[in-house]
Structure formats: C-alpha cells, structure tokens
Design a protein around this motif. Structure first.
Motif, short mmCIF file in Angstrom:
data_model
loop_
_atom_site.label_atom_id
_atom_site.label_comp_id
_atom_site.label_asym_id
_atom_site.label_seq_id
_atom_site.Cartn_x
_atom_site.Cartn_y
_atom_site.Cartn_z
N LEU A 1 0.84 -1.20 0.00
CA LEU A 1 0.00 0.00 0.00
C LEU A 1 0.88 1.25 0.00
O LEU A 1 1.95 1.26 0.59
N TRP A 2 0.40 2.29 -0.66
CA TRP A 2 1.07 3.58 -0.60
C TRP A 2 0.22 4.51 0.25
O TRP A 2 -0.90 4.88 -0.13
N LEU A 3 0.71 4.85 1.44
CA LEU A 3 -0.07 5.59 2.42
C LEU A 3 0.62 6.89 2.79
O LEU A 3 1.84 6.93 2.96
N GLU A 4 -0.17 7.94 2.94
CA GLU A 4 0.37 9.18 3.47
C GLU A 4 0.60 9.02 4.97
O GLU A 4 -0.08 8.23 5.62
N PRO A 5 1.57 9.74 5.51
CA PRO A 5 1.78 9.67 6.96
C PRO A 5 0.48 9.97 7.71
O PRO A 5 -0.25 10.90 7.37
N GLY A 6 0.20 9.19 8.71
CA GLY A 6 -1.03 9.34 9.47
C GLY A 6 -1.38 8.04 10.16
O GLY A 6 -0.58 7.11 10.22
N THR A 7 -2.59 7.94 10.67
CA THR A 7 -3.03 6.77 11.43
C THR A 7 -4.15 6.06 10.68
O THR A 7 -5.07 6.68 10.16
N TYR A 8 -4.06 4.73 10.68
CA TYR A 8 -4.98 3.89 9.93
C TYR A 8 -5.46 2.75 10.83
O TYR A 8 -4.85 2.43 11.84
N LEU A 9 -6.56 2.14 10.40
CA LEU A 9 -7.11 0.99 11.10
C LEU A 9 -7.08 -0.21 10.14
O LEU A 9 -7.58 -0.11 9.02
N ILE A 10 -6.49 -1.32 10.60
CA ILE A 10 -6.47 -2.56 9.82
C ILE A 10 -7.40 -3.55 10.50
O ILE A 10 -7.29 -3.79 11.70
N VAL A 11 -8.31 -4.14 9.72
CA VAL A 11 -9.26 -5.12 10.25
C VAL A 11 -9.13 -6.41 9.44
O VAL A 11 -9.60 -6.50 8.31
N PRO A 12 -8.45 -7.43 9.98
CA PRO A 12 -8.37 -8.73 9.30
C PRO A 12 -9.62 -9.55 9.57
O PRO A 12 -10.19 -9.49 10.67
N CYS A 13 -10.06 -10.32 8.59
CA CYS A 13 -11.28 -11.12 8.80
C CYS A 13 -11.31 -12.30 7.85
O CYS A 13 -10.51 -12.42 6.92
N THR A 14 -12.25 -13.19 8.10
CA THR A 14 -12.49 -14.34 7.23
C THR A 14 -13.64 -14.02 6.29
O THR A 14 -14.35 -13.03 6.46
N SER A 15 -13.83 -14.86 5.28
CA SER A 15 -14.86 -14.59 4.27
C SER A 15 -16.27 -14.78 4.80
O SER A 15 -17.23 -14.28 4.22
N GLU A 16 -16.40 -15.49 5.92
CA GLU A 16 -17.71 -15.71 6.54
C GLU A 16 -17.59 -15.45 8.04
O GLU A 16 -16.55 -15.70 8.65
N ALA A 17 -18.66 -14.96 8.62
CA ALA A 17 -18.67 -14.71 10.07
C ALA A 17 -18.62 -16.02 10.83
O ALA A 17 -19.05 -17.08 10.34
N TRP A 18 -18.07 -15.96 12.04
CA TRP A 18 -18.00 -17.04 13.01
C TRP A 18 -17.07 -18.18 12.61
O TRP A 18 -17.16 -19.28 13.15
N GLN A 19 -16.17 -17.95 11.66
CA GLN A 19 -15.14 -18.94 11.36
C GLN A 19 -13.94 -18.69 12.29
O GLN A 19 -13.50 -17.57 12.46
N GLU A 20 -13.42 -19.78 12.86
CA GLU A 20 -12.40 -19.66 13.91
C GLU A 20 -11.01 -20.02 13.40
O GLU A 20 -10.84 -21.00 12.68
N SER A 21 -10.04 -19.23 13.81
CA SER A 21 -8.64 -19.51 13.52
C SER A 21 -7.77 -18.50 14.25
O SER A 21 -8.24 -17.45 14.69
N GLU A 22 -6.48 -18.81 14.35
CA GLU A 22 -5.50 -17.85 14.83
C GLU A 22 -4.77 -17.26 13.64
O GLU A 22 -4.71 -17.87 12.57
N PHE A 23 -4.17 -16.08 13.82
CA PHE A 23 -3.48 -15.44 12.71
C PHE A 23 -2.33 -14.58 13.23
O PHE A 23 -2.23 -14.28 14.42
N VAL A 24 -1.46 -14.20 12.30
CA VAL A 24 -0.38 -13.25 12.56
C VAL A 24 -0.49 -12.14 11.52
O VAL A 24 -0.56 -12.43 10.32
N LEU A 25 -0.52 -10.90 11.99
CA LEU A 25 -0.60 -9.74 11.10
C LEU A 25 0.74 -9.02 11.16
O LEU A 25 1.20 -8.62 12.23
N ARG A 26 1.38 -8.86 9.99
CA ARG A 26 2.71 -8.23 9.93
C ARG A 26 2.64 -6.95 9.12
O ARG A 26 1.91 -6.87 8.13
N VAL A 27 3.44 -5.98 9.54
CA VAL A 27 3.53 -4.70 8.83
C VAL A 27 5.00 -4.37 8.61
O VAL A 27 5.81 -4.44 9.55
N PHE A 28 5.35 -4.01 7.37
CA PHE A 28 6.69 -3.56 7.03
C PHE A 28 6.59 -2.13 6.49
O PHE A 28 5.74 -1.86 5.63
N SER A 29 7.44 -1.23 6.96
CA SER A 29 7.47 0.13 6.41
C SER A 29 8.78 0.79 6.85
O SER A 29 9.56 0.21 7.60
N ARG A 30 9.00 2.02 6.39
CA ARG A 30 10.18 2.75 6.83
C ARG A 30 10.10 3.03 8.32
O ARG A 30 11.07 2.90 9.05
#
Length: 688
Positions: free
Chosen positions: A467-496
């Motif tokens: 993504l190309w983002l201007e400096p500022g604050t953002y909200l990331i919401v990870p989800c599954t394709s259907e509600a109530w599906q269960e799993s664990e996850f890891v969310l990673r972010v790389f930037s300057r």
C-alpha cells in the motif's frame, strides 16, 4: 569410516526428554539429546516422528510406496556419507515418489543463497564429528524461528534407494533429511503432497511472497524479474492446473518450477528476453524455442551460446519470457526485504508482528457485506497503524510504501487435514481521534469507507498487499470470508517507520491526539507559543517541554534539564542559529510523540525507565535496529548507574540515532559503507 555402525544399539526418546512440548510440535533440546546419545554410545531414535508408516501418512501415498519399505541411516546407505558439500553443484536435488514439487522448487531457490540456506540447514552437521544419528533444522513458524529435531532414519526401497528426495550425488543427504524435518513440522510426509511454493518460501525465510498471475502480468514484468534475480529473493512458478502429466512441449502440468536466472540476448539486431527454469525432478525439460536442442541458439554469437547453453538432461532449460507467460500460470517472488516492486535503494525498513484470533461469537465478525453485516464486522480484531516517513530528520506528507501481510495458523496438527480459510483485510483512514482503547463501534464502519479491501478472499496461508499511504493513522481489520469462522493469525507490517498495535485487547500502547493527527489542533497551540519569539533558545525549549502534559507516559512525567534541551536543540537546529523555529519545533513534536508511544509500550511496569531488553524493543519499534552490543553501549552511555534509561535520555538517544542514520544515508554511495573527510568525521563524532 562412520563413528557408528548399524549394529550399535539405539536409544529412544522418552517423554521426560521433551522440552516445552506443545500440541503442535514437541520442542526437543538438540544439544542435550545429542550429548546424551554420545555419552551412552547410542544412536538417536525419535519417537515423536517414528520410523513407521504413521510418519509417512494414512492415505493414497501408502499405495505408491514400494514393497518391503525399510528405514535406513545414511551411514548404512553409503560408505562415505556427507551431510552437505559446498563443492557440489548447488541445485543437486531430485524429487522422489512424494508429490511435493512445491517444496522442492522452493528448496532449489533457497540453495542459490548460501547464507539463507545455512540459517535453515546448519551446515556444520556431519556423519563423523559428534555423530549421534540426530540432526536439527530451523523453520520460520508464524513469527518465530523454531528448531525441528529428527533422527536420520530415511525410507528406502529394497535396493537401498531413497524413496523421496535424493541428491544426484548419492552420498549427500541434507535434502532428504530436511524433507523429513519439514514433514515432521507439517504432520507427515503425506502432508507435503499438496502445497504452494509461497508456503515453503515463508517457512524457509519469514519473507513476504508476491504472487503474480501471468495472464495479468504487469508491463514491467521483465524489470521485476531482473531485480529479483539479482537481489535477495526466491522465485518459483507453476504451470496450469493438471495431474503432473508430461505434455508434448516437455512441460509438466500442475507442476512447480524454480526460476533461477534471466538473460537479455540480441537476435537479428533486436533483444530477446530469456528466463532460466529448473524442474525439481532433475530431468524432463522444455522442448520449444531456446530449449537444449533448439536451433534458435544459432542466432547468438558463439561466445554467448557457449556461456548459456548446457546440453544436459538435468531439468534446467531456457525459454522466452513470452512463452513463459503463456505456459505458466503463477509467478511467486519471495521478498526477503520489502520494496522489491517499489524499489527504494539504501532504505531501512522496520517490521512489526501482532498475533490475533477469530473466535466464534466474539471476534469472528466476517466481512463487510451490507450495512446490516457491519454490525458484526466491527467485532473483528482491530489494529491501529501509525505511519511515518522519516527523511533527514523531518516528516513529509508524501506517500510511503507499507507492506501488510496476514498469515493464518493451521487449524490441525496435520497441515492438509483442514483446508485454509478464505481470509483478507480492510484498511480505514482514521480522520479523528477516539479517546479510549476500546474497539471502534459499528457507527465508525457505517460512516467510513475502507481505503483498501479484499478484491477476493483467498484460501491461502498468507495474503499480502503493498500500500502507498500518506503519513497518518490507519485501522487494519483482518477477517475471514464468513462470520464465526475460527482460527488464529499473525498480522505483519513492514514500512520505513510505524507504530502498530491491537486495540481492545489489553493494549497498553497509548497515543495522544497529537500522534493520531500530528497537525490538527496543534497549530493554534504552537502559534501561541511562538507568537512572541519566532525562534526559541534552549532555555525557552526547556520551559515549553516541561509545561506540556505527556498523557502517553502515565503518572511519570519527564523533566527536561537545560543540558538535555541544549542537546536536542543542537540536533534539530538545521541552520546552526542556536535556536529552533516553529516548523523545526513541529518536526520535533512529531518525533517526541512517537518516542512517547514506544517508550510507554515497553515500560510494562510503569517505572518510568527501560531496561536493556525493553530499550532494544523500543528502539526497534521506533524504526532503528541496533545489535545487542551497541544497545548495551548506548545504555551505558545514556542510561543511569543501574543500566536503566528514563524518557528524556531515550529521546536524546533516539534523536542522535536518527541523525547518525540520516548522515550515513547522505554520505553512502552503495548503502553499505562511507568514506569520511576530516570535517565530516568531526561533525559525526559531535552528533554521536
């Protein structure tokens, strides 16, 4: 001669010898197990992955096995076995009965990078020195490098030939042992039957893979491939779906290959773009233009033909980029450092990972499908991301590259027992500040449209997006394709540079309104501070900083000394006037807000000080990577007598580190080193 023979007794692993066992994979102490075997004069046998059919699997793979299957150690298979040989050809592995071409294609790419290979495969292991029938490999497993211990008993047929991966050099066994360790990690050999090259890339490196559909390839595909083959990347590809049947053109359908080179040649005074591929089978090659027997090689000069052409059925071949795009479906490029597709020379990236979980009834809200569905969407885990673009100590409101990767953890001990869920993530811009750390309510998602959203939810182990983002604050919401599906996850972010954390789940990272919107609401305050004095000196800076409320540091309020403010001013005073202007103060304030956030995040006891490990974590969160030794020296230099650092000292350290980094980037020509003239060296020492 090998130290141990097949007639020597073996010692089996008991439950008491597992260290930190988990439901996913038993953790075993390699050094302790090896030392015990050596002391007892026995060879290691791993009961957690035994030499039985249970380790191979329970499905169709059993029907492909030869009769009279045996398990033998390399010392029983060859008179002079070697674990690894740097003198041997790097691409020396051949696929066996197991349908794990995706694993082999990734492994072939790994073998092109000796330093990366040695991280996965410790190359100091052998069948002579301290040999005890035990070997260890390392894999990147959802945010952590974990060791996998195995014994060296391998499945062979009645003639003593390896059933699965083997080497063209019959006395080399690193590939077969690595395959066994990976099978143990994934559950069984059969769990390697199906997979994606990107999955193995991830487990080998922890890098982020970009998958390109060749039917929709970008126009600059050649440029991307050229940078990738000469950079620190692993490249795999896959033909169109099939059952691994050999086609008339020599390619295998539904098969994974390794891309090992590119070359631009000149034919009839025009360029031709060639790619070099390797079949994990170690044989069966492309038969079209630029194949080993093709007449197109006569279009080249004798010298160039001699350099490129190797007439040997070893699975390696050349083809044109155009033929590659036609006959292959997917191209997978694993980036060991971000920025491949948006090349930034000599730039430093920071990396942050957060773990999360989708739980039925609480945090598994599913995607946005309608206004009504948004009432459950808000239940998904929510992560705040504040993006910065530091450049010569200043903040510029120009977009910067941010790479976001979402990984889902397996839902079963055996990777193929349960398919991956279809996953994706949404990105929202935070236009105003929310005062608490509770999840954003449904109203936020009714009033705000996402800046980025999944074009399709993919049932993959990892989905990523640049993504190309201007400096500022953002909200990331990870989800599954259907509600109530269960799993664990890891969310990673790389930037300057960024700050990244989850809200609504025991989060301690606190951001004042100033860091969420660095200018809104502050211009009036700053204008009043500077209306009488357009430039302020160190004493005035001290008074201002000590009068401000540091809401992000809890009850411990910092006290800035005059000496500290003189140090800050020297680092921020760009025109050597002895004062700072309102604009320079704005830049300072933005950096102070970042330092406040990362300091408070690591100060888990709210003591107002950081110890050595906390300091290093805080520095990393702020976008600077220091070794353990340098971090200790900085703690000695800027910390207190008890090797603890308060917030004011942390600010001074970070400003100096930022300045040193800026000076280095300005002076370096290659991103690796610099040559300093005497005035430059004097300035550098004064800053540091």
């Amino acid at each position: 001669m090998p130290l141990w023979s097949s007639s020597q007794r073996s010692w089996k692993l008991g439950q008491k010898d597992t260290v930190g066992a988990s439901p996913q994979l038993p953790r075993q102490d390699y050094e302790a197990l090896q030392e015990r075997c050596l002391r007892n004069g026995c060879l290691f046998e791993d009961d957690t992955f035994p030499a039985t059919l249970s380790s191979i699997g329970s499905g169709h793979l059993l029907q492909k096995l030869p009769g009279h299957l045996q398990w033998r150690r390399p010392t029983e298979l060859h008179v002079n076995p070697h674990f690894y040989s740097a003198k041997a050809k790097r691409l020396d592995l051949c696929q066996g009965l197991l349908g794990d071409c995706w694993f082999l294609a990734a492994l072939q790419a790994l073998s092109l990078h000796q330093d990366i290979l040695s991280q996965v495969v410790p190359l100091n292991q052998s069948f002579t020195e301290n040999y005890a029938g035990i070997f260890q490999f390392w894999f990147w497993h959802f945010g952590k490098w974990i060791p996998v211990v195995i014994d060296d008993r391998l499945p062979v047929n009645e003639a003593g030939q390896l059933v699965f991966v083997s080497s063209i050099f019959k006395n080399l066994f690193w590939g077969a042992l690595l395959e066994k360790a990976y099978a143990k990690l994934c559950g069984s050999y059969e769990d390697l039957q199906r997979g994606q090259v990107s999955d193995a890339f991830l487990d080998f490196t922890g890098g982020v893979s970009v998958t390109i559909k060749l039917a929709e390839a970008p126009r600059n595909l050649w440029d991307i491939l050229s940078r990738a083959t000469y950079g620190r990347t692993l490249i795999g590809c896959q033909t169109h779906s099939g059952n691994q049947r050999v086609l008339e053109n020599g390619l295998v359908d539904g098969h994974a290959y390794t891309l090992i080179g590119t070359r631009k040649v000149t034919c009839h005074h025009k360029p031709e773009y060639l790619v070099k591929l390797r079949n994990p089978w170690g044989m069966v090659e492309w038969k079209g233009d630029w194949s080993d027997s093709s007449s197109t090689w006569e279009l080249l000069s004798p010298k160039e033909k001699m350099v490129l052409l190797r007439k040997k059925d070893d699975g390696e071949f050349w083809m044109t980029l155009q033929d590659f795009k036609v006959h292959f479906k997917l191209l997978v490029i694993c980036k060991l450092t971000p920025g491949l597709l948006s090349h930034e020379v000599g730039q430093k990236w920071s990396y942050t990972a957060q773990e999360g979980r989708w739980e039925k009834g609480t945090t598994a809200g599913g995607p946005i499908k309608s206004h009504q569905a948004r009432n459950t969407f808000w239940r998904n885990p929510q992560f705040l991301l504040t993006v910065w673009r530091p450049q010569e100590g200043r903040m510029f409101l120009t977009p910067c590259s941010v790479l976001v990767s979402l990984l889902q953890k397996p839902r079963h001990r055996h990777r193929n027992r349960k398919p991956h869920l279809a996953i994706g993530f949404y990105l929202f811009r935070m236009s105003r500040f929310y005062d608490d750390l509770k999840k954003l309510p449904p109203e936020f998602f009714l009033q705000n449209k996402p800046l980025s959203f999944p074009e399709a939810f993919l049932p993959e182990k990892e989905v990523s997006k640049e993504l190309w983002l201007e400096p500022g604050t953002y909200l990331i919401v990870p989800c599954t394709s259907e509600a109530w599906q269960e799993s664990e996850f890891v969310l990673r972010v790389f930037s300057r540079k960024h700050v990244f954390y989850e809200i609504g789940r025991n989060s301690r990272a606190v951001f004042s309104k100033e860091i969420v919107d660095q200018t809104e609401g502050q211009d009036e305050v700053f204008t009043k501070l500077f209306e009488k004095c357009p430039e302020i000196n160190a004493a005035q800076l001290q008074r201002i900083l000590n009068q401000l409320t540091w809401s992000g540091l809890g009850s411990t309020q910092p006290i800035f000394s005059l000496d500290a403010c003189q140090g800050i001013l020297a680092l921020m005073d760009l025109n050597a006037s002895g004062t700072v202007s309102i604009q320079e103060f704005r830049d300072l304030w933005k950096q102070l807000m970042l330092y406040q956030a990362v300091f408070y995040k690591q100060d888990s006891t709210q003591s107002g000080c950081l110890n050595r490990s906390q300091l290093r974590a805080a520095i990393k969160d702020a976008g600077i990577v220091l070794s353990d030794d340098i971090c200790l020296l900085m703690l000695i230099r800027y910390g207190g007598p008890k090797l603890q650092m308060d917030f004011v000292s942390f600010v001074l350290l970070m400003l100096r580190a930022e300045k040193a980094e800026s000076i280095f980037q300005n002076l370096t020509q290659d991103g690796k080193g610099i040559y300093l003239q005497k005035p430059e060296w004097q300035m550098m020492t004064l800053y540091c």
